[in-house]
Scaffold this motif. Sequence first.
Motif, PDB file in Angstrom:
ATOM      1  N   UNK A 140     -27.481 -21.187  -8.936  1.00  0.00           N
ATOM      2  CA  UNK A 140     -28.874 -21.539  -8.669  1.00  0.00           C
ATOM      3  C   UNK A 140     -29.147 -21.740  -7.175  1.00  0.00           C
ATOM      4  N   UNK A 141     -28.179 -21.388  -6.317  1.00  0.00           N
ATOM      5  CA  UNK A 141     -28.334 -21.543  -4.873  1.00  0.00           C
ATOM      6  C   UNK A 141     -28.874 -20.244  -4.265  1.00  0.00           C
ATOM      7  N   UNK A 142     -29.918 -20.377  -3.457  1.00  0.00           N
ATOM      8  CA  UNK A 142     -30.582 -19.223  -2.849  1.00  0.00           C
ATOM      9  C   UNK A 142     -29.850 -18.756  -1.587  1.00  0.00           C
ATOM     10  N   UNK A 143     -30.049 -17.499  -1.190  1.00  0.00           N
ATOM     11  CA  UNK A 143     -29.472 -17.019   0.072  1.00  0.00           C
ATOM     12  C   UNK A 143     -29.984 -17.839   1.247  1.00  0.00           C
ATOM     13  N   UNK A 144     -29.096 -18.156   2.178  1.00  0.00           N
ATOM     14  CA  UNK A 144     -29.453 -18.953   3.341  1.00  0.00           C
ATOM     15  C   UNK A 144     -29.155 -20.433   3.181  1.00  0.00           C
ATOM     16  N   UNK A 145     -28.920 -20.882   1.952  1.00  0.00           N
ATOM     17  CA  UNK A 145     -28.585 -22.290   1.741  1.00  0.00           C
ATOM     18  C   UNK A 145     -27.155 -22.556   2.179  1.00  0.00           C
ATOM     19  N   UNK A 146     -26.904 -23.766   2.640  1.00  0.00           N
ATOM     20  CA  UNK A 146     -25.561 -24.191   3.013  1.00  0.00           C
ATOM     21  C   UNK A 146     -25.005 -25.071   1.902  1.00  0.00           C
ATOM     22  N   UNK A 147     -23.773 -24.763   1.480  1.00  0.00           N
ATOM     23  CA  UNK A 147     -23.143 -25.526   0.408  1.00  0.00           C
ATOM     24  C   UNK A 147     -21.734 -25.926   0.821  1.00  0.00           C
ATOM     25  N   UNK A 148     -21.226 -26.983   0.201  1.00  0.00           N
ATOM     26  CA  UNK A 148     -19.848 -27.429   0.409  1.00  0.00           C
ATOM     27  C   UNK A 148     -18.967 -26.805  -0.667  1.00  0.00           C
ATOM     28  N   UNK A 149     -17.867 -26.176  -0.242  1.00  0.00           N
ATOM     29  CA  UNK A 149     -16.914 -25.579  -1.177  1.00  0.00           C
ATOM     30  C   UNK A 149     -15.504 -25.867  -0.686  1.00  0.00           C
ATOM     31  N   UNK A 150     -14.534 -25.735  -1.602  1.00  0.00           N
ATOM     32  CA  UNK A 150     -13.145 -25.892  -1.185  1.00  0.00           C
ATOM     33  C   UNK A 150     -12.631 -24.547  -0.659  1.00  0.00           C
ATOM     34  N   UNK A 151     -11.455 -24.555  -0.062  1.00  0.00           N
ATOM     35  CA  UNK A 151     -10.904 -23.356   0.591  1.00  0.00           C
ATOM     36  C   UNK A 151     -10.731 -22.168  -0.368  1.00  0.00           C
ATOM     37  N   UNK A 152     -10.153 -22.349  -1.574  1.00  0.00           N
ATOM     38  CA  UNK A 152     -10.004 -21.197  -2.480  1.00  0.00           C
ATOM     39  C   UNK A 152     -11.358 -20.598  -2.911  1.00  0.00           C
ATOM     40  N   UNK A 153     -12.352 -21.450  -3.128  1.00  0.00           N
ATOM     41  CA  UNK A 153     -13.680 -20.965  -3.500  1.00  0.00           C
ATOM     42  C   UNK A 153     -14.313 -20.214  -2.338  1.00  0.00           C
ATOM     43  N   UNK A 154     -14.172 -20.730  -1.132  1.00  0.00           N
ATOM     44  CA  UNK A 154     -14.716 -20.058   0.051  1.00  0.00           C
ATOM     45  C   UNK A 154     -14.070 -18.683   0.227  1.00  0.00           C
ATOM     46  N   UNK A 155     -12.773 -18.603   0.005  1.00  0.00           N
ATOM     47  CA  UNK A 155     -12.061 -17.332   0.137  1.00  0.00           C
ATOM     48  C   UNK A 155     -12.566 -16.329  -0.894  1.00  0.00           C
ATOM     49  N   UNK A 156     -12.778 -16.786  -2.138  1.00  0.00           N
ATOM     50  CA  UNK A 156     -13.278 -15.902  -3.192  1.00  0.00           C
ATOM     51  C   UNK A 156     -14.707 -15.455  -2.898  1.00  0.00           C
ATOM     52  N   UNK A 157     -15.544 -16.348  -2.416  1.00  0.00           N
ATOM     53  CA  UNK A 157     -16.921 -15.988  -2.088  1.00  0.00           C
ATOM     54  C   UNK A 157     -16.979 -15.012  -0.917  1.00  0.00           C
ATOM     55  N   UNK A 158     -16.096 -15.214   0.070  1.00  0.00           N
ATOM     56  CA  UNK A 158     -16.017 -14.290   1.208  1.00  0.00           C
ATOM     57  C   UNK A 158     -15.600 -12.903   0.731  1.00  0.00           C
ATOM     58  N   UNK A 159     -14.615 -12.851  -0.167  1.00  0.00           N
ATOM     59  CA  UNK A 159     -14.127 -11.593  -0.701  1.00  0.00           C
ATOM     60  C   UNK A 159     -15.241 -10.849  -1.448  1.00  0.00           C
ATOM     61  N   UNK A 160     -16.087 -11.601  -2.169  1.00  0.00           N
ATOM     62  CA  UNK A 160     -17.164 -10.998  -2.947  1.00  0.00           C
ATOM     63  C   UNK A 160     -18.409 -10.703  -2.112  1.00  0.00           C
ATOM     64  N   UNK A 161     -18.401 -11.074  -0.834  1.00  0.00           N
ATOM     65  CA  UNK A 161     -19.521 -10.779   0.045  1.00  0.00           C
ATOM     66  C   UNK A 161     -20.677 -11.747  -0.084  1.00  0.00           C
ATOM     67  N   UNK A 162     -20.434 -12.938  -0.591  1.00  0.00           N
ATOM     68  CA  UNK A 162     -21.507 -13.912  -0.781  1.00  0.00           C
ATOM     69  C   UNK A 162     -21.659 -14.882   0.381  1.00  0.00           C
ATOM     70  N   UNK A 163     -20.747 -14.846   1.352  1.00  0.00           N
ATOM     71  CA  UNK A 163     -20.799 -15.771   2.479  1.00  0.00           C
ATOM     72  C   UNK A 163     -21.403 -15.064   3.686  1.00  0.00           C
ATOM     73  N   UNK A 164     -22.511 -15.611   4.201  1.00  0.00           N
ATOM     74  CA  UNK A 164     -23.113 -15.060   5.407  1.00  0.00           C
ATOM     75  C   UNK A 164     -22.245 -15.434   6.611  1.00  0.00           C
ATOM     76  N   UNK A 165     -21.872 -16.726   6.678  1.00  0.00           N
ATOM     77  CA  UNK A 165     -21.000 -17.222   7.734  1.00  0.00           C
ATOM     78  C   UNK A 165     -20.682 -18.679   7.468  1.00  0.00           C
TER      79      UNK A 165
END
Length: 67
Positions: A11-36
């Motif tokens: 339910x989080x929109x593009x451009x929102x900042x969220x807190x995630x743990x390292x494995x989740x951040x890595x998976x989101x980066x791999x899937x192209x969901x992390x802007x930066x």
Amino acid sequence: MRIKLASWYGDKAPGEEIDVDEPTAKALRRDGLVAQPANETAQEEQVPAKTAEEPAQPEPETGRKKR
């Protein structure tokens, strides 16, 4: 770790900042969901871009010339 989303994530929109743990951040980066990573956004806004100020230099010609 705080990241800025590039696309919808649940339910989080593009451009929102969220807190995630390292494995989740890595998976989101791999899937192209992390802007930066969110901490980089503040640093980039403070540092002006120097590449726009420097004039482009043409590369020297090497090799054969066309006739």
